[in-house]
Design a protein around this motif. Sequence first.
Motif, PDB file in Angstrom:
ATOM      1  N   THR A  45      14.437   9.817  16.605  1.00 32.18           N
ATOM      2  CA  THR A  45      13.749  10.994  17.120  1.00 32.18           C
ATOM      3  C   THR A  45      13.121  11.794  15.981  1.00 32.18           C
ATOM      4  N   GLN A  87      12.719  13.031  24.296  1.00 32.11           N
ATOM      5  CA  GLN A  87      13.999  12.433  24.694  1.00 32.11           C
ATOM      6  C   GLN A  87      14.614  13.221  25.848  1.00 32.11           C
ATOM      7  N   ASP A 178       9.917   8.551  23.511  1.00 39.18           N
ATOM      8  CA  ASP A 178      11.294   8.676  23.035  1.00 39.18           C
ATOM      9  C   ASP A 178      12.253   8.498  24.209  1.00 39.18           C
ATOM     10  N   GLU A 179      12.782   7.315  24.342  1.00 40.40           N
ATOM     11  CA  GLU A 179      13.737   6.951  25.395  1.00 40.40           C
ATOM     12  C   GLU A 179      13.221   7.272  26.798  1.00 40.40           C
TER      13      GLU A 179
HETATM   14 MG   LIG Z   1      16.813  10.384  19.574  1.00 41.35          MG
END
Ligand SMILES: [Mg+2]
Lengths: 264, 330
Positions: A45, A87, A178-179
């Motif tokens: 991240t 995220q 991010d994810e």
């Molecule tokens: Mg992360």
Amino acid sequence: MTDEGLVITGISKSFGGVRVLRDVSLRARPGAVTALIGPNGAGKTTLANIVSGFERPDAGRIDVSGHDLTRRGPDRRATAGLARTFQNLEIFTGLTVIDNVVMGAYGRGGAGLLSAVVGLPRARRADRRARAAAEELLDRFGLTALADAPVESLPFGQAKLVELARVLALEPRVVVLDEPVAGLPAESVRAVGEQVTRMAGAGAAVLLIEHNMRLVMEISDHIAVLDHGELLMEGEPAEVRADPRVIEAYLGPDADRIAPRRES
Amino acid sequence: MAVSRIRRWRPTTPVITAVLLAAMPLIFISDFARAIQLRFCVMLLLLTGLNFINGYARMSSLAQAGFYGLGAYTAGILAARLDVPPALAFVAAPVLATVAALVIGAASLRLRATYFTMATLGAGYILYILFGRMTGVTGGPNGLLGIPALSVAGIEISGPLPMYVLAAVLALLGVVVAYNFERSRAGRALRALGASEPAAVASGVRAFRLRLFAFALSGCYAGVAGALETFDATFVSPSSFGFLTAVLCVVGLTVGGAGRAAGPLIGAALLTALDELGTEYAGYEMLIVGLVFLVVVQAFPGGVAGAAGARWPRRGARPAVARATEGSAS
Ligand SMILES: [Mg+2]
Ligand SMILES: Nc1ncnc2c1ncn2[C@@H]1O[C@H](COP(=O)(O)OP(=O)(O)OP(=O)(O)O)[C@@H](O)[C@H]1O
């Protein structure tokens, strides 16, 4: 000039004396999905934040399509064609689903502040165009029926899709995710996977940070592994899956069957 | 499903405002009623302005009373002491209040939310102190007297009804501009910024510039409100522009519904009513304010306008939500 996509060169970053990233270099090519994997706290991240301009690196540079963006703020990077998701779900509560998506195109420009206040026809026309484009995206994500719903009324999975649609509204050249499927039910994972593949198919350079190994193995063209702030290795999915260092640091011995789980 | 196709027309905030502002002077015609009606217009301008920064941008400014006072004193000092034509003095009020907002905003809008609030509290208080202490210029605690009547192109605007018409026209203009803004690209960006700064910035929103623009607008509206107050009362005293007014503006907007077009309208009505209660039950009005604030903030986080919006949703909203929940259940 060929599009170089996203080029990350020699990025280092410390937080209060703790080295979080150490000389990380990585490329995400246009038209391909490049996955960035690694254990919790590896610095994924942080790297996404540096790429998108939310965090300044101590050393290194970030290039998008041949332009050095290292000194630009995150808002200017969006204008340069770089889009990202977060995220933790970041949506515009208080706005409708379609307005969330329309907002994604903000960095592409439009009428100025004053013409907006006065309500000039030019501002209205530009607005209608952005809305039409957003409607098309909603259709693609199967969200058309929800266009006028307040975005906060959507279940988590659909809110994640809205975030993805918002990113596409920018018509980005580089996308950092991010994810995107963390916490999503299986059928939503598939939907997100399809959309990510499609983004790359349309020519974007996609940098995908993800813990869901099944998805990563399925849709990535290239995988980079980050561990303790250093790039452990990179290569094609099959190479990465078979690499003993990656298995030890991240995947574990049952790499073929089990996707690493993260607590959240 | 077919039901959601039928777009039932509902009156928008500018339409409701126009009807209200036009009807009030026809129904209540005493000079006493006129004063209340003008007060309502002034409050509406103050809260509509504050809604840009406290509502759409979701920052909390406590400087609105200071800008209001700056507008009032600018108009008053220019017209009464410097012999500037009253119409020009009137226009100068929002200009100066806007400039002050730009300066204060430039210094404080990069701070995080709580510090921004503290900074605006400080700035507003400094202005209040200056109004009271710069006796040579402002008349100090005794107030500023000798304000001439307003005249535009040779036509004098004085007396309760002409002043009200001016106030109503300006308030309506303010509401229309705010309504346009809310729906515009910039307004959407400001609301997005208030909801999620990272996502807005990642979409290309220049956060500082947009917030500064919103804050300047809030100052501009307060400046207009101040000029109206000055030429209506033909007297300016610092007591109207202190901490209490600053807090009442925030409370009024929050109870009315911050970030919603109808919020300032409802808030201004409540504050005007409170003003009248205050003269009857002097001393207890802040108790009422406190209680109402507590109850509304607890029970209706979106204020009265928010609660009404949930009860009568905009077209399309409810069926869509129903479909969403059905979708997740299957
Ligand atoms: Mg992360
Ligand atoms: N602003 C910050 N200040 C101090 N330390 C930080 C900061 N941001 C991140 N860190 C630290 O840097 C390290 C890397 O964090 P990062 O969030 O980049 O990891 P990650 O790879 O994204 O992990 P995850 O898979 O859990 O999301 C962690 O040890 C984290 O505690």
